[in-house]
Structure formats: C-alpha cells, structure tokens
Design a protein around this motif. Structure first.
Motif, PDB file in Angstrom:
ATOM      1  N   ASP A 246       1.338  -1.794  -0.176  1.00  0.00           N
ATOM      2  CA  ASP A 246      -0.158  -0.080  -0.461  1.00  0.00           C
ATOM      3  C   ASP A 246       1.164   1.300   0.096  1.00  0.00           C
ATOM      4  O   ASP A 246       1.531   1.330   0.586  1.00  0.00           O
ATOM      5  CB  ASP A 246      -0.896   0.320   1.416  1.00  0.00           C
ATOM      6  CG  ASP A 246      -2.060   1.226   1.373  1.00  0.00           C
ATOM      7  OD1 ASP A 246      -1.952   1.720   0.189  1.00  0.00           O
ATOM      8  OD2 ASP A 246      -2.822   0.921   2.157  1.00  0.00           O
ATOM      9  N   TYR A 247       0.636   2.218  -1.223  1.00  0.00           N
ATOM     10  CA  TYR A 247       1.427   3.466  -1.212  1.00  0.00           C
ATOM     11  C   TYR A 247       0.622   4.581  -0.631  1.00  0.00           C
ATOM     12  O   TYR A 247      -0.200   4.740  -1.860  1.00  0.00           O
ATOM     13  CB  TYR A 247       2.699   2.840  -2.456  1.00  0.00           C
ATOM     14  CG  TYR A 247       3.051   4.128  -2.552  1.00  0.00           C
ATOM     15  CD1 TYR A 247       4.205   5.001  -2.353  1.00  0.00           C
ATOM     16  CD2 TYR A 247       2.524   5.376  -3.536  1.00  0.00           C
ATOM     17  CE1 TYR A 247       4.645   6.040  -2.490  1.00  0.00           C
ATOM     18  CE2 TYR A 247       2.819   6.546  -3.854  1.00  0.00           C
ATOM     19  CZ  TYR A 247       4.115   7.043  -3.383  1.00  0.00           C
ATOM     20  OH  TYR A 247       4.697   8.379  -3.628  1.00  0.00           O
ATOM     21  N   ASP A 248       0.957   5.006  -0.206  1.00  0.00           N
ATOM     22  CA  ASP A 248       0.159   6.508   0.225  1.00  0.00           C
ATOM     23  C   ASP A 248       0.975   8.045  -0.335  1.00  0.00           C
ATOM     24  O   ASP A 248       2.460   8.199   0.586  1.00  0.00           O
ATOM     25  CB  ASP A 248      -0.096   6.729   1.423  1.00  0.00           C
ATOM     26  CG  ASP A 248      -1.071   5.673   1.461  1.00  0.00           C
ATOM     27  OD1 ASP A 248      -2.086   5.346   1.150  1.00  0.00           O
ATOM     28  OD2 ASP A 248      -1.170   5.546   2.895  1.00  0.00           O
ATOM     29  N   HIS A 249       0.889   8.726  -1.075  1.00  0.00           N
ATOM     30  CA  HIS A 249       0.854  10.210  -1.050  1.00  0.00           C
ATOM     31  C   HIS A 249       0.487  11.299  -1.097  1.00  0.00           C
ATOM     32  O   HIS A 249      -0.757  11.190  -1.813  1.00  0.00           O
ATOM     33  CB  HIS A 249       2.166  10.773  -3.327  1.00  0.00           C
ATOM     34  CG  HIS A 249       2.440  11.395  -3.434  1.00  0.00           C
ATOM     35  ND1 HIS A 249       3.677  11.425  -2.912  1.00  0.00           N
ATOM     36  CD2 HIS A 249       1.149  12.251  -3.481  1.00  0.00           C
ATOM     37  CE1 HIS A 249       4.117  12.623  -3.392  1.00  0.00           C
ATOM     38  NE2 HIS A 249       2.382  13.578  -3.204  1.00  0.00           N
ATOM     39  N   VAL A 250       0.507  12.101   0.229  1.00  0.00           N
ATOM     40  CA  VAL A 250      -0.344  12.713   0.964  1.00  0.00           C
ATOM     41  C   VAL A 250       0.563  14.019   0.991  1.00  0.00           C
ATOM     42  O   VAL A 250       1.825  13.949   0.921  1.00  0.00           O
ATOM     43  CB  VAL A 250      -0.880  12.536   2.442  1.00  0.00           C
ATOM     44  CG1 VAL A 250      -1.924  14.400   2.778  1.00  0.00           C
ATOM     45  CG2 VAL A 250      -1.509  11.454   2.023  1.00  0.00           C
TER      46      VAL A 250
END
Length: 937
Positions: A258-262
């Motif tokens: 799971d990759y998140d870019h915030v």
C-alpha cells in the motif's frame, strides 16, 4: 547444480503466487475421494467393485476428453448414426454368425445404406417357388432345409408350403425379425427352395445379456449419476475431515503493498506499508477451534516530520474457542458426512443389483416378444394353409363359402397380431437403447441362443406331458378285461412316438442314445404288428367276400383282393424299416425292397387293366384278372414271410391269444420304460426352497436400504439431542495468547511483549423460540422416521411373501399351461385330421378354435417361463442375495440349483446397526452410548 538452485526461488515464488495446476487439484481430489470410498466399503456387504472410478471408458458414447481439465464443448450441429458399438469379442462374433443356433449375422452396430436399401426392397427379392421332378415323372415339392426337413407329414397329413403371397403380405421389418428363427427360415425354404437372402436378414449386432449389461454399465446416464453421487459424498467428507487437520486458512494468507502520497500544508508525506498475514487453523476432536496467526507490518515513511522512519513489527496469535454445552453440534457435520458416504456406498451397491435386474428384465421381455413373433408367425402360416385348403375344397364343392370366409377372417387377424407384435418389439428395442445410454436410432438386435434353450425346455415339457397323456391312455386300455388288442396296439404306438419325440428333444441335455435306440426298435415292431393286424383284417374281409352266400360279384372279390395286397405291401414296407434299424443283411434287404417295388408296380398295372376292362365292358376278363390278383397276393404273402424271417421270425400260424400276449408284453415294457424316464426327468420349474419366515428375516437383516433407513433413524435421533442442546445456554471458553516483537525486529518475539486473555462467555436462553420449534420438529421427524422404517420393513416383508406366492403360482400355472399346450397340440392334429377326412359335425370353426387355443397355450407357457425367471431374480434382489460381479452381472442367473441362504442375525461385517461415529471425536456419552447399543430397541 548451482544454476538449479538459483532458479528455484523464482519458480517457488511463481508457484506460490499462481498456485498449482488444475490437473494437480483434480488428481488430489480423486485420490482422496477414492481412498475414502475404499475405506468406507472395504470388507463390507456394500464393497464397491475393484477399480471404481467415475472416469468414462474410452469406448463409451460420451467418453472423457483427452484433457480432463480443459473439456471442449460438443459440436452444436446434431448428427445421426454418429456412434458405433465397440467391436464384439471373438466368442460373441461366433455366436452371432449366420450358421449359429440363433441365426444371427455378425456386423457393426450401424446398418449400412446398402443394408437399408436391401431391407426396403426385401419383398422384391422373394424368388419364385420351384418344384423338382420326381423320377416317376410326377412333380413334387422341394424339400425343406434344416432340421424340419423330415417333418413333411404330421399325423399322416401332408404339410403344405406357404404360398408366396403370404410372405409378401408381411412388412420387410417384421419379416427380418421372423427370419431370426430356424422354424421360419425352414418355412421360407419350403416355399422358395432356397435360404433367405442375406439382405432380408437383420444386419444389426446381436447382443447377449452380458453384453447388454456391459454396454449399459459403460454408457448409462443413470449408472454414471449413481457413481458420481457416491464420489460427491466422498468429496464432501474430505472437506469435513480437512477441518480437523492443521492447515492454512482458506483466506487471509498473503501480503498487500500500500503506497500513500499525501500533500498537506505544503508538506509531502509518502508512506509505504506492507502488511503480511499467515493464518492456520484446526478443529479439535472436542469441537473446539484453534487458530494460529502470524502478522507482520512494515511501514516506511518518507518526508514525515522526522524524515525517513521505519516501523517493523510482528505478532503471533494463538486463539482457542471451546464450546462447553454445544460440543456435539460442532462435531455433527463430520459425523453426518462420514455416515453419508456409507449411505451412498450402500445405495450404489443396491443400485448395481437393481440395475442388473432392470436390464435383465428388459432382456427377457424382449425374448418373450421374440417368442411371441415366432408363435404368431407359425399361427399365421397355419391359418394360411387352412385358408388355401378351404379354397381348394370350395372349388371342389366340399366346403361352403361361409366357412372359407371364417378361415380368411382368422388369417387376417393372425397377420394383424403378428404385425402388432413386431411393432412392439421395435419399440422395446428403442427403449433398451435409451436404458443403455445409446442413441435411439442405433440398430441393435438380441442374440436368441438363450431363447432357443428356453423354448426347447418348454418343448421338452410339452412333449413329456403329451407322452404322459398317452401313457395314461395306454394304462386305461391295458386295465380293461379282456384287453382289446387293437386299442392297446394303437395306444402303444402313440406312446412310443411321444416318448421318442420327447427323448430326441433332450439330446444334448442327457445321454439317451441307448434308450432311444431301444424304443425305436420297439416302435418298429409295434408298427409291424399294427400292419400285420390290418393285413389280417383284410384277409378276413377277402375270405368273407369269397364265402358269401349268395356269391359276391367278381369285381368285389377283386377289390378285396387288392385291399389285401395293399395291406401286405404296407406290412412289407414296415418290415423293411425294422430290418434296416436292426442292421439286417444288406443284400437280403435289398432283394426284399426290389421285390416289394415290383409287387407295387404289378398291382398298379393290374388296376389299370381292370379300369380299361370295365370301361370297355370286357367283363369276360374279370376272372383272369382275379386269378392274377390272387397270384399277386400270394406272391406278396411269400415276401411277407421273407420279411418275417429277416426281422426275427413270426408265428407260422396266427394265434390270437399269443398275439395278444405279445402285444401286452410290449405295452408293459413300454409303460415301464416311460414310467422310469418320467420319474427321472422331473416336471415343471425348479422351486425356490426357502420358507416365508426365513425369507422375511433374511431380507430384514441383509437389505442395504433398510440398513440406511436404520442409520437415518439414528440421524433423526441425534437431531433430537442436537436441537435440545440448542435450547440451553451458550457457554464457550475462549483463550488467546499474543506474542509480539520488539520494534524493527521482525522475528524478535519476546514474552515481554505478550498478552494472555481468558474468557468465559455465557449467552442465557432468554429467547429460544426458533430453537424450541426446531426441537419439536426433531421429535416429530424422529417419530416419522420410525414409522417410515417400520413401513419399509412391512413393505419388504410383503414383497418377499408376494414373490414367494408368485413363484409358487408360476410353477403351478406352468404345469397347467404345459398340460393345456399338450392338449391343444393333440386337439389341432385330431381336428385337422377329422376336417380333412370329412368327419360329420366337424367344421372350420372347430379347427380355428383349436388353432387359436394352441397359439394361446404356447404364449402362456412362454409367459410363465419368463415370468418365473423374472420373479426368481426379484426374490434374490429383495433378499439382497443378488451379488453381481465386477462387470455388473449376476453369475447365478442361469443356475437354477442355486438356492437362497437364510440369515436371522444382522451381518457383523456391516458394523453397528445404527452406524458408527469416528473414533477420534470426543462426542458426548449420550451419543456414544446410542452407537454402542444402549438406546437400541
């Protein structure tokens, strides 16, 4: 080696990600299911045949595809004649050969186009009748081929051939079925002086009962469904057993990336999380559930307040859930699955026996229909002969038109009956195709070898009954005081004829050659005595004519002299027949035959001279002709004396007392021989030797369906226990242990980071309405199951008692119908003789009634024979004693000496009467005690 090790991890990763092949899973499922089936049936009364498989045979109509895991769809376009029967084994091919007893033709299962055309034009192929010239110049009818060639005369009456028009009136399809029988082919040869053309014969494969059973086992949809039902139950059990083995959970094993870019407040935070889970579980024998789970979380943060950070942690979880009050409920799925396999195996075993019974019943039904075709055909031909004879007599003024039309009407009804029977046979063959799982349009035929054996047995019984009736008549004449020699002699000849006919039919079943030769010699001597008696009467009539006062006219004396000559010539002929049987000197016998022929020629010439003299009114020649006739008679007397010396001598002077004594001695010897033969042969059908009570008990303890019914009653009883448990509080023990790792140490588990939890959960029974209703229904279901078991037992007993009664009735009816057929045969012969000789009061109606009674009697005999075979099979099936072999055939089918064995106790190899519970399960004592017998009644 190094290269292989380098490749192994990638291949292992691919296998773990993609999974195993379809074939691997199929083979694994098959291995476990077949193992379960063998485990549950080995050594039991319901053991499956060796090599049990749900795979379709390569020669089946719907075989398994080459690639089981990627089966293709069938062609969408329907086709006819797309399936051919497998090649027949060599022995079956020999049985189906045209020269075999069944008269079959070996061929493939598909009728060729040329054969179809030949069948369609069969009537055009009928050759014209031919006659062969007689050496004397008079035309004579061509001799019939086959075993009936010598049977041209019955009771002294010529047997007329069937006219060509009678054959052409029959449809080609029906004619092909009729020509299966040697008797009909002999009729054909009698008419056309040649064998039937091959195109008129049915070319389809002739199937025996073993071949029918084999084809049905291979192709029957019903049979395949039953095999698959057993396999399905075994497959379901493998799943229930799998729950009690350590295993990975069905889902929840694997990982997620799971990759998140915030972006927030101008700051960018990127997070990469890789949670991984592996979970194993196992059901316990106590009904509890044990779960073990490994969880690993990897969280990588980029650009956060602290820059790059990592958080790696793992956790081990062990969780136990144990029901304390509903333990049996949790164990029930496995218990029921285990028992379901046993039920399915029993159902399959009984189905195999019922399947054989159904196919055998259809087979014998077809044999019965074939036999009816032969009976109807022979009846039709007899009526055709009677009609042709009546027409000839009408033209001669000896028969009224009304009687001719009566016979014609009966002939038309006989042909209609024959056509109807042929049509019903075609329908039955099509239905057999459906039952075997074969295409409806596939031409098949039945091998009639067994029918010929059964028919011959019936003929033996009828011939024996005719002999018995003749024996009783002779005994009655023998008891008269004083005995009438003529009656005793004629009755002895008839009895001898009947006994010889009976013995000849038995050739091949028991060796009777010596006894047959003895009886044939006695028959010859009786016929000589009968001819001698006729000659004595002719001499007496001649003497009366010569000594009459006033004197008889010369022409009367001439006629009586010629009558005496004819009687002497008959005596000479019978002396020669006896001498030939006694193997007398060939030269002397040849000389006697030559002299007899000369005497017959001189007698014919003398009659012609008398006719000419009478026509020309030359009465002065009568005295000379009378002297020549007297000389001719004296010459015949001399030849008779030579014949007597050739066959063993005769009294030089007639002594009535001595002749009567000799005739009585011959009759007594014949009666003793007949009595001995009749007593040794036995009469009727072989009885089934088991009494009603033994048969009922045997069925009750051995029937597989009753075993299943008892097992299902136990299932209903367990349902009461389980639904009662549902009425109680739900009390579960829960235990949980968690062990974690230190931060960023994925495998550094420590009890310093652990958690232990024990819980006892209680759900009070404050709302149990649904459970209450289920409990009440379980009680009702149990009582219904008990009544169902009692009903099944009662219907089983009823069926057994009814079959025993039916078998007894069939044997009695068989004897009655045998007697009826024997009486009808005698009635047909006597009525035909009386009608031909013009006896007063005998009309065509009498012959028609006799012929109809004979046909019905033959049908009833065949009905009883086939019905007895079917009822015997049904009894053995209902007693669960029909044990079929691996091919699905009952080996004792044709062994009439095989008798049912009685059993009064439940078979120990079948296990407990109410079934079993897996030993490793920790069920409650209440359920365990039920299996061990404390709750059995």
């Amino acid at each position: 080696m190094m290269t292989g090790h380098r490749r192994l991890p990638p291949l292992l990763i691919v296998a773990l990600v993609v999974g195993c092949s379809r074939g691997h899973y199929r083979r694994s499922a098959d291995a476990e299911a077949y193992g379960v089936i063998g485990e549950k049936s080995c050594g039991t009364p319901w053991e499956v045949p060796p090599g049990f498989t749900i795979r379709q045979a390569p020669d089946a109509r719907v075989p398994d595809p080459p690639d089981l895991d990627h089966p293709p769809l069938p062609p969408p376009q329907p086709r006819l004649h797309a399936y051919q029967l497998p090649a027949a084994p060599p022995d079956a091919a020999r049985q189906a050969a045209p020269n075999s007893s069944s008269g079959g033709v070996a061929a493939s299962g598909i009728r060729t186009a040329s054969a179809e055309r030949a069948s369609a034009t069969a009537q055009e192929q009928l050759p014209p009748p031919r006659t062969e010239p007689d050496p004397s110049g008079a035309p004579r009818r061509a001799a019939a081929a086959g075993p009936l060639a010598a049977a041209d005369y019955t009771s002294g009456l010529p047997l007329r051939s069937v006219p060509e028009t009678a054959w052409q009136a029959i449809t080609p399809e029906c004619l092909a079925r009729m020509l299966e029988f040697p008797s009909i082919r002999n009729e054909y040869s009698r008419t056309f002086s040649s064998d039937p053309p091959s195109g008129m014969r049915d070319q389809a494969r002739r199937l025996t009962l073993p071949e029918i059973v084999e084809l049905a086992v291979t192709n029957s949809r019903e049979y395949q469904i039953q095999k698959e039902a057993l396999f399905r139950s075994a497959l379901a059990l493998t799943l229930e057993r799998f729950a009690y083995a350590p295993k990975f959970s069905n889902t929840g094993n694997g990982t997620t990336v799971d990759y998140d870019h915030v972006v927030s407040g101008g700051h960018t935070v990127e997070t990469l999380s890789v949670p991984t889970r592996f979970q194993a579980e196992q059901m316990l024998a106590t009904g509890g559930a044990l779960i073990a789970r490994f969880a690993n979380d990897v969280v990588l943060t980029f650009g956060g307040p602290n820059g790059f950070t990592s958080d790696v942690g793992s956790e081990l979880l062990f969780r136990l859930t144990q029901p304390l009050l509903q333990r049996d409920i949790r164990l029930e799925p496995l218990i029921q699955a285990e028992r379901n396999v046993v039920y399915a195996a029993r159902d399959f075993a009984r189905f195999r026996r019922s399947f054989f019974f159904q196919r055998a019943s259809e087979y014998y039904g077809l044999l019965r229909t074939y036999r009816q075709i032969e009976i109807d055909a022979q009846n039709y031909f007899s009526l055709v002969r009677a009609f042709n004879q009546a027409e000839a007599e009408e033209r001669a003024g000896l028969q009224s038109r009304m009687q001719v039309e009566q016979i014609e009407q009966s002939m038309l009804l006989g042909r209609s009956r024959l056509s109807t029977t042929c049509n019903s046979l075609e329908t039955a063959l099509d239905r057999l195709n459906i039952a075997m799982g074969l295409p409806t349009e596939l031409p098949i035929n039945i091998d009639l070898s067994e029918l010929e054996q059964l028919t011959r047995r019936d003929e033996i019984q009828v011939a024996g009954e005719r002999a018995s009736r003749a024996q009783h008549r002779l005994e009655a004449f023998r008891r008269e005081q004083p005995p009438n020699r003529t009656q005793v002699l004629n009755a002895s000849i008839v009895l001898n004829e009947r006994v010889v006919e009976w013995l000849r039919l038995q050739q091949g079943e028991r060796e009777q050659a010596a006894r047959l030769a003895e009886l044939e010699e006695l028959y010859g001597r009786l016929r000589v005595s009968d001819a001698r008696l006729t000659a004595d009467r002719a001499r007496q009539e001649l003497a009366s004519a010569r000594g009459a006062v006033p004197a008889s006219p010369p022409i009367v004396v001439f006629q009586r002299t010629m009558d005496a000559l004819d009687a002497l010539l008959v005596l000479l002929e019978r002396q020669q027949e006896l001498a030939l049987r006694l193997q007398a000197d060939a030269v002397t016998l040849g000389g006697l035959h030559e002299q007899a022929a000369k005497l017959a020629q001189r007698g014919t010439a003398l009659r012609e001279r008398l006719d000419a003299a009478v026509k020309q009114a030359r009465l002065d020649e009568l005295e000379r002709l009378l002297r020549e006739a007297d000389q001719l008679r004296n010459d015949a007397e001399a030849q008779v004396g030579s014949g007597d010396r050739l066959i063993g001598g005769a009294p030089e002077q007639s002594d009535p007392k001595q002749e009567l004594r000799q005739t009585l001695e011959q009759a007594d010897r014949l009666l003793a021989t007949a009595e001995q033969l009749m007593r040794a042969a036995g009469v009727g059908l072989v009885p089934v030797k088991i009494n009603s009570d033994d048969a009922m008990l045997t069925a009750l303890v051995d029937r597989l369906d009753l075993m299943n019914e008892r097992g299902r009653l136990a299932d209903d009883w367990r349902a009461i226990k389980l639904t009662a448990d549902d009425l109680r509080s739900v009390l579960n023990l829960n235990a949980e242990q968690r062990i974690r790792t230190e931060k960023n140490r994925p495998f550094g588990f420590t009890f310093d980071e652990s958690e232990t939890r024990l819980a006892l959960s209680l759900d009070l029974p404050l709302n149990r309405l649904a459970q209450r209703n289920r409990y009440r229904l379980a009680l009702i279901d149990y009582q219904a199951g008990l009544r169902r078991l009692v009903e099944r037992e009662d219907t089983t007993k009823l069926a057994v008692r009814d079959e025993l009664r039916t078998l007894t009735l069939a044997r009695e009816q068989y004897l009655i119908n045998i007697a009826g057929a024997a009486l009808a045969a005698e009635r047909v012969l006597s009525t035909r003789l009386e009608l031909t000789l013009g006896f007063p009061g005998v009309a065509a109606r009498d012959f028609l009634e006799a012929q109809d009674a004979y046909s019905r009697a033959l049908s009833l005999v065949a009905d009883n024979r086939i019905a007895h075979i079917k009822e015997r099979m049904q009894l053995f099936l209902d007693l669960e004693l029909m044990l079929v072999d691996p091919s699905g055939f009952w080996p004792q089918l044709h062994d009439e000496r095989f008798q049912p064995s009685s059993r009064h106790e439940l078979p120990p190899e079948a296990g407990p009467p109410y079934g079993t519970i897996p030993e490793f399960l920790r069920v409650s004592h209440e359920i365990r005690d039920m299996i061990e017998g404390e709750y059995s009644h």
